[in-house]
Design a protein around this motif. Structure first.
Motif, mmCIF file in Angstrom:
data_model
loop_
_atom_site.group_PDB
_atom_site.id
_atom_site.type_symbol
_atom_site.label_atom_id
_atom_site.label_comp_id
_atom_site.label_asym_id
_atom_site.label_seq_id
_atom_site.Cartn_x
_atom_site.Cartn_y
_atom_site.Cartn_z
ATOM 1 N N ARG A 94 0.836 -1.211 0.000
ATOM 2 C CA ARG A 94 0.000 0.000 0.000
ATOM 3 C C ARG A 94 0.869 1.259 0.000
ATOM 4 N N ASP A 98 0.786 4.036 -2.869
ATOM 5 C CA ASP A 98 0.241 5.340 -2.461
ATOM 6 C C ASP A 98 1.325 6.390 -2.249
ATOM 7 N N ASP A 99 2.522 6.123 -2.735
ATOM 8 C CA ASP A 99 3.631 7.064 -2.549
ATOM 9 C C ASP A 99 3.222 8.444 -3.057
ATOM 10 N N PRO A 105 -1.425 8.126 -9.180
ATOM 11 C CA PRO A 105 -1.266 6.802 -8.577
ATOM 12 C C PRO A 105 -1.943 5.729 -9.431
ATOM 13 N N ARG A 111 -4.284 -1.686 -9.339
ATOM 14 C CA ARG A 111 -3.925 -2.117 -7.984
ATOM 15 C C ARG A 111 -4.414 -3.522 -7.666
#
Length: 171
Positions: A94, A98-99, A105, A111
């Motif tokens: 995660r 989610d950086d 993103p 994902r």
């Protein structure tokens, strides 16, 4: 008798514009006594020629390229793979996805394979590891700067008959 490994399947899913999630599952063959310890299974995998693969220019596993991702195979140490819980695996995945550095993103569809794999690992009760290599130039290939993001995880099934390598990368 040493353990041997064969590829079950490999998938690569795009994440960001130049990002991807690469997942390969391996069948682990050998005596049950040799497969009892998940650390031993991972160590034997990293010693085997099949562990050689570049993820930036994905080729086949075991192509005698003398590297594993950005690392020179002869310098890659099994001890760099630290055991983590399956919850920590989910958290690290995660965090990578989610950086806040990424302006766009991965979307939910992108994902899903990554998060789905983490959920399956948790559901089966696999042993999980994260690659936490030292940041030393002498262990990386000359063009290691290509990897902006390189997060590698390994999992070993409870019966020790399957090992998986999951890499989140951005180049």
């Amino acid at each position: 008798m040493a353990l041997s490994f064969s590829v079950i399947d490999t998938t690569m899913t795009p994440l960001w514009d130049f990002g991807w999630f690469d997942l390969t599952r391996f069948k682990v063959d050998g005596p049950a006594t040799e497969r009892q310890d998940c650390n031993h299974v991972l160590t034997e995998f990293l010693r085997a020629p099949i562990s050689q693969r570049s993820f930036c220019d994905p080729g086949q596993w075991g192509e005698s390229i003398q590297r594993h991702g950005p690392f020179l195979c002869d310098r890659l140490a099994a001890e760099w793979f630290r055991p983590i819980t399956t919850e920590q695996l989910e958290d690290r995945i995660r965090a990578a996805l989610d950086d806040p550095e990424f302006t766009v993103p991965p979307n939910n569809e992108q994902r899903q394979p990554v998060e789905g794999w983490a959920a399956a690992v948790k559901g089966r009760g696999d042993d999980a590891f994260v690659l936490d290599a030292p940041d030393l130039a002498e262990i990386k290939v000359d063009w290691a700067f290509v990897w902006t993001v390189y997060r590698e995880f390994a999992t070993v099934s409870p019966d020790r008959e399957e090992l998986a390598i999951g890499v989140i990368g951005f180049d």
